[in-house]
Write an enzyme that holds these catalytic residues in place. Structure first.
Site, PDB file in Angstrom:
ATOM      1  N   PHE A   1       0.878  -1.157   0.000  1.00 48.65           N
ATOM      2  CA  PHE A   1       0.000   0.000   0.000  1.00 48.65           C
ATOM      3  C   PHE A   1       0.920   1.214   0.000  1.00 48.65           C
ATOM      4  CE2 PHE A   1      -2.689   3.206   2.150  1.00 48.65           C
ATOM      5  CZ  PHE A   1      -3.772   3.177   1.285  1.00 48.65           C
TER       6      PHE A   1
ATOM      7  N   ASP B   1       2.708  -5.044   8.553  1.00 49.63           N
ATOM      8  CA  ASP B   1       1.505  -4.213   8.477  1.00 49.63           C
ATOM      9  C   ASP B   1       0.310  -5.169   8.400  1.00 49.63           C
ATOM     10  OD1 ASP B   1      -0.728  -2.782   7.591  1.00 49.63           O
ATOM     11  OD2 ASP B   1       0.483  -1.354   6.467  1.00 49.63           O
TER      12      ASP B   1
ATOM     13  N   TYR C   1     -10.095   0.214  11.469  1.00 54.01           N
ATOM     14  CA  TYR C   1     -11.385   0.576  10.877  1.00 54.01           C
ATOM     15  C   TYR C   1     -11.843  -0.376   9.788  1.00 54.01           C
ATOM     16  CZ  TYR C   1      -7.970   3.222   8.051  1.00 54.01           C
ATOM     17  OH  TYR C   1      -6.870   3.609   7.328  1.00 54.01           O
ATOM     18  N   LYS C   2     -11.086  -1.442   9.548  1.00 50.73           N
ATOM     19  CA  LYS C   2     -11.506  -2.423   8.543  1.00 50.73           C
ATOM     20  C   LYS C   2     -12.205  -3.570   9.262  1.00 50.73           C
ATOM     21  CE  LYS C   2      -7.573  -1.048   5.649  1.00 50.73           C
ATOM     22  NZ  LYS C   2      -8.260  -0.350   4.552  1.00 50.73           N
TER      23      LYS C   2
ATOM     24  N   ARG D   1     -12.778  -4.922  -6.048  1.00 54.63           N
ATOM     25  CA  ARG D   1     -12.335  -5.508  -4.794  1.00 54.63           C
ATOM     26  C   ARG D   1     -13.544  -5.798  -3.922  1.00 54.63           C
ATOM     27  NH1 ARG D   1      -8.326  -2.638  -0.489  1.00 54.63           N
ATOM     28  NH2 ARG D   1     -10.233  -1.444  -0.204  1.00 54.63           N
TER      29      ARG D   1
END
Lengths: 394, 394
Positions: free
Chosen positions: B126, B195, B220-221, B369
């Site tokens: 990312f 990560d 937050y995922k 996705r």
């Protein structure tokens, strides 16, 4: 009625900010700790509920665009801007003050350029600024030199890269000479970084007017943003192209959703953003800033000085001489929006004050700290605080 | 009823996590974007209201002690710990993922010691991780080398200080070999930084078991903490004494209220804290983590694989061959909790899918996705998503 109590009544009667108190959630406590955590603006709970239930709960991912989440850091920065004397487009909100100090200091050293490898820091600073300054110095190959603010002009030289200063000292409440010190730092070819935690929302700052290049501040004191609400970073328009952040996150990128492996900084203050913004806290802050509608910082400053003057008068009238010593400067030009009183057993005294409904705070080793937030503190509060202090010390 | 729809019914009937869906605020949309922003846990709004109205509004400054605000970063860290296979006392919550990547990488380089001046980073990472890695390298005098995760073992050497890897690739959903790669990095005398943004809460991580030294992740995922909720930092117990943060704030200090000008790091993971914690967002996250009561990550992983397997089956059944190409590995050992499908006009296709009530997201240039969050996505949702995808592509 005592003479100070009569004076308080008269002063409250002509207070043009008196109506603002109704916009906060308050009780019968005299809250003189708004310089640590501002009181809750009444508009906040409903707004937060909407953010949680509707924006997050119903719209979910769509809120990044539809609820304006994505642009919150710069939009709220523009809302803070007039309070610190900045034109739009120079402030972004996000991260803690400490993290923003790192951005600003590393950015300042890089801006100062080759051959400048000394970083000056206010020797009386709030500790975190000193710790972060040491880290910034270490990571940019600078030496760090603590200097009393008044001695900064004499300490500047060809090697000075940047100077980190507090606008108002967190302990003593002393207001430092932002215009004069900034001019001296600039004249020496260095970059001034100001920490506005204890001044923003309490007195005029004049960032644009005085040529400040970089500044940081928190939003949970006089800006009433809530516990640990996001801090902000000011990057003067003229130096934005040269601001090279040590925290280049995907939000600092010119094309955040391009998912490019090469970093290209966004134009303007946006490059001060880092990661995904903390929306709940940020939008609570945005709501809290609505209490500033129709209020000028100048009016707030005038009332702040009247409040602190009056507190000193009441303390002189009620507290036996020699029992406390004021460490906050008496001169208006050197005073922030708090009064710090040195006193034996300050820790115990503050506990007893709080038990009697007067909330200030204690700063080790011997300081009673009272913050005066003109939007919701009145003159009768001030008289009561001094009276209860005298009773507590008796 | 189609054969896949019948299968979905049977799978839902035996789903031991099916009841968890009632603990979230959901509507008739198929929400396959929980890998970007998790849905709202039903317990959160009431908790946030209490934090705002009572803790901030009524108790104000007292809440730092009385409402447990001060200890929230480590308390919530301990709540996340079992989800990533960590014993207590090794995780602190706060700041964004990007900021935590900087802490971890600079800390890792300092931990690796003299003579090691190369930093390896996942070349497919990312983007923010790559940008921050570049900044960390610059500020520690290291060179940065992007390497595909599979090539890391061959790229390690005497000069390698640290390696930053993603447990699950944000775009393809590929699960990297955390145990094997960590062992290789350690064997080379370097420090592995993981990560976990796209794995924590979706599959077992096993930080302690596999000897990971440092890790970061967002909340937050799959952890449903809310938009931009605070990230976390894991510092393995054995290396905590050597963790030397580039962000030594007043909250990292052994004596935060001592207001000492000299920095002395707190013991343990606490030194990963920086400034004043962001209480509203942090306590919303704490409430959100309650949905994990009675749930094991192993059960979540089993359902996640069943969901993604079933999605691939349904896509094969409904979508004409060649119209999409799965870029997520088919092997379970290499698959996270998402399916990425390459497709022409992916951006437009996703827009139309969302209009028809199937919410995934688009990642440039050509990827659809779909994230599968086992706590609230069921098999009927999966069947519907594949069916609507086929209709959209028709």
């Amino acid at each position: 009625m005592s003479e100070p109590a009569e004076r308080a009544q008269k002063l409250d009667a002509v207070d043009e900010l008196a109506d603002k108190r109704a916009e906060f959630v308050l009780d019968d406590v005299v809250y003189l700790d708004g310089n640590s955590l501002g009181a809750l603006p009444a508009v906040v709970p409903g707004r937060v509920e909407d953010v949680v239930r509707r924006q997050w709960g119903e719209l979910r991912i769509r809120s990044w665009e539809e609820s304006g989440w994505w642009t919150a850091p710069e939009r709220i920065g523009d809302r803070i801007a007039p309070l610190v004397g900045a034109a739009p487009g120079q402030i972004v909100v996000g991260d803690s003050t400490s993290v923003n100090v790192l951005k600003a200091l590393v950015g300042a050293v890089r801006m100062a350029g080759e051959g400048r490898d000394e970083l000056l820091v206010d020797a009386t600073t709030f500790p975190t600024d000193g710790y972060i300054a040491e880290s910034a110095a270490r990571m940019t190959g600078c030496t760090l030199r603590p200097v009393a603010p008044a001695d900064v002009p004499g300490a500047l030289g060809d090697r000075t890269a940047a100077v980190l200063l507090n606008h108002v000292d967190y302990r003593t409440g002393r207001l430092h000479d932002l215009p004069g010190l900034t001019a001296a730092v600039r004249a020496a070819g260095a970059v001034a970084v100001w920490d506005l935690c204890h001044s923003a929302g309490a007195l005029p700052v004049g960032l644009d007017e005085h040529g400040v290049d970089l500044a940081v501040g928190c939003t949970y004191k006089y800006l009433n943003g809530g516990p640990g609400s996001p801090a902000y970073l000011y990057v003067r328009r003229e130096v934005q192209d040269r601001f090279d952040s040590p925290l280049p996150g995907w939000n600092s990128h010119v094309e955040p959703f391009g998912m490019r492996s090469d970093f290209e900084a966004a134009p303007g203050a946006l490059r001060g953003r880092v990661g995904t913004p903390d929306i709940l806290s940020m939008l609570a802050l945005e709501a809290a800033l609505e209490v500033w509608d129709g209020v000028t910082v100048e009016a707030v400053r005038a009332k702040s000085l009247a409040l602190t003057d009056f507190f000193l008068e009441c303390v002189a009238a009620y507290v036996p001489e020699g029992r406390v010593e004021c460490v906050t400067p008496v001169a208006h030009g050197e005073r922030g929006s708090q009064i710090a009183l040195r006193c034996d057993d300050a820790g115990d005294v503050m506990k007893r004050l709080i038990d009697r409904g007067v909330v200030g705070d204690f700063r080790a080793p011997d300081v009673l700290r009272f913050g005066f937030t003109p939007l919701y503190v009145g003159f009768a509060d001030v008289e009561r605080a001094a009276r209860v202090l005298a009773q507590t010390l008796a």
